[in-house]
Design an enzyme around this catalytic site. Sequence first.
Site, short mmCIF file in Angstrom:
data_model
loop_
_atom_site.label_atom_id
_atom_site.label_comp_id
_atom_site.label_asym_id
_atom_site.label_seq_id
_atom_site.Cartn_x
_atom_site.Cartn_y
_atom_site.Cartn_z
CG ASP A 173 -2.02 -0.97 1.21
OD1 ASP A 173 -2.02 -1.83 0.31
OD2 ASP A 173 -2.88 -0.90 2.10
CG ASP A 174 0.12 3.85 2.30
OD1 ASP A 174 -1.05 3.66 1.92
OD2 ASP A 174 0.44 3.96 3.50
CG HIS A 208 -4.39 2.54 -0.64
ND1 HIS A 208 -5.36 1.83 0.05
CD2 HIS A 208 -3.48 2.95 0.30
CE1 HIS A 208 -5.05 1.79 1.34
NE2 HIS A 208 -3.93 2.47 1.53
CG HIS A 215 -3.88 6.74 3.23
ND1 HIS A 215 -4.19 6.48 4.55
CD2 HIS A 215 -3.36 5.60 2.74
CE1 HIS A 215 -3.85 5.24 4.85
NE2 HIS A 215 -3.35 4.67 3.76
CE1 TYR A 260 -5.03 5.44 8.08
CE2 TYR A 260 -7.08 6.30 7.19
CZ TYR A 260 -5.74 6.47 7.51
OH TYR A 260 -5.13 7.68 7.26
CG HIS A 279 2.11 0.03 4.35
ND1 HIS A 279 1.91 -0.89 5.36
CD2 HIS A 279 0.93 0.67 4.18
CE1 HIS A 279 0.64 -0.81 5.78
NE2 HIS A 279 0.03 0.13 5.08
#
Length: 524
Positions: free
Chosen positions: A307-308, A357, A361, A398, A451
């Site tokens: 992620d991210d 994603h 965020h 989350y 991540h």
Amino acid sequence: MTPDHPLITVVVALVVLAGMVLLSVRPPGALGAGPAGGVAHGIADAVEQRIPATGEPDGLTVVDAAELKGLDEAELEYEGVSASVVYPVLPNAEPLSDFLRERLGAEVAAFDAANPGAASYEAEWNVTAAADGLVGVRMTSVETDSEGARECHATYWYDIVGGRTRGSQSLLAGQKELAALNTLVRDRVGDAAETGAVLPVASLYDSVGFNPDGDLVVEFDAGQVAAVDAGPVTAVVERADAEPLLSEFGLRALRAATTGVEGFAITAAPEEIPEAGEEAVPGIISPVDASVDCASTEVKCVALTYDDGPGGRTPELLDMLAEHDAKATFFVTGLPVMENPRTVRRAYAEGHEIANHTLSHPDLAGLGADGVRSNLNTVQALVYRETGYTMDLMRPPYGSTNGNVASVTGDMGLAQILWSIDTNDWKDRDASVVAGRAISGASDGAIILMHDIHDTTIDASREIIRELDARGYTMVTVSQLLGEVEPGESYVAGVPDAPPSDGPSDVADPDSTEERTHRSEERE
């Protein structure tokens, strides 16, 4: 009986023979496209009346618009960024007009969504071919945003009899042929392109045609493979090298583009307008490997997800995955995509799955429908413009989701992907701890959350990938693991999760409140 003029007889015979030879070597498209595709000339005057295709050696052929009978143009209607877009309208070619209106509208919308500083979008057209039952339309656009203006090109090919319009990628026979062409193109552009920027993905090969000699011409938009201020970059691949890589459709386009046009008209509409099908398009790379069957009891599949990102060391992670023929799914976030677009392109080109994603965020469960849609739509547009791929998976930041999020993602065609193993790599920046959690928790059908923006996670991934491979796991994309998924539904492993409640989900991440606080501080 002896001829009175033997010399004249011999000369006439040689002329007739020469004419037959010329006709035998003429390309099939040279005599016109017949009743459905243009004005057909008689065989007797075909050689005399054929005119050569026009254009520059380093550009696509150009057809004089005055030779297209009944030609008109229409202007695209768009609500949003200032747009001035015109496209051609030909009699009896309604499917082409419909395609251009829809496609150009989608391109303007993607530019608008992907660029917070979008100022204007202008586009005009020219025809690059009109023969052999095909019409080639080349669009030239100028996109202006807060960073300035850049010139872009896209070329579309309309089959007059079949009533279907295809993108330039369909001129290639398949992904293997596109990859071979990509190697040739890299050689031709040389230092004009940045290292690693030229890859066999759909977004880069959306303007492909031919010059008057039949050499294949690829046009890259300004900023795609070089700095924006370098302008558009063009690659010319010699006909002898390119022709073996073309599809049957591409060979027809080659013949059409190298045939001069005179008094062209489409005299009849297609008898049946085809529905949009699932035709494979070179450059659109499936996240599913048909040779891997995760449903088999003899195969242990696990999905590594990151992620991210992309982050600064994501290319290093891609190298690790390649060493073990492993695939992963990258849930990318808007700002990192803007900062590292070519890393996204590389990951996609190497068969990894790219998924959404959000832009910034946020906790989606705390947003209204418009906020959820906006956050997702921007990233959809960014990835589409960089790769040509439309994502169909997303991950709520989350793990926070609810009925509202499910409704919006369902409308957008996005399934929600959570996880079954949380490495907590964002909290515990220790490579050995992160690797231990991933390896010990791995099981057939697991989805592992990490991540790729953390150095310790990249370091941990080397051990994770090596050890899972040694234990007989096949590392696959989420789509490979789950198979067909339902937009809006939530998935935590190899089976669908229960429908989301009206409040934030706590299935995937019991520490989501702590993580939200930490991430907010980290991003500030």
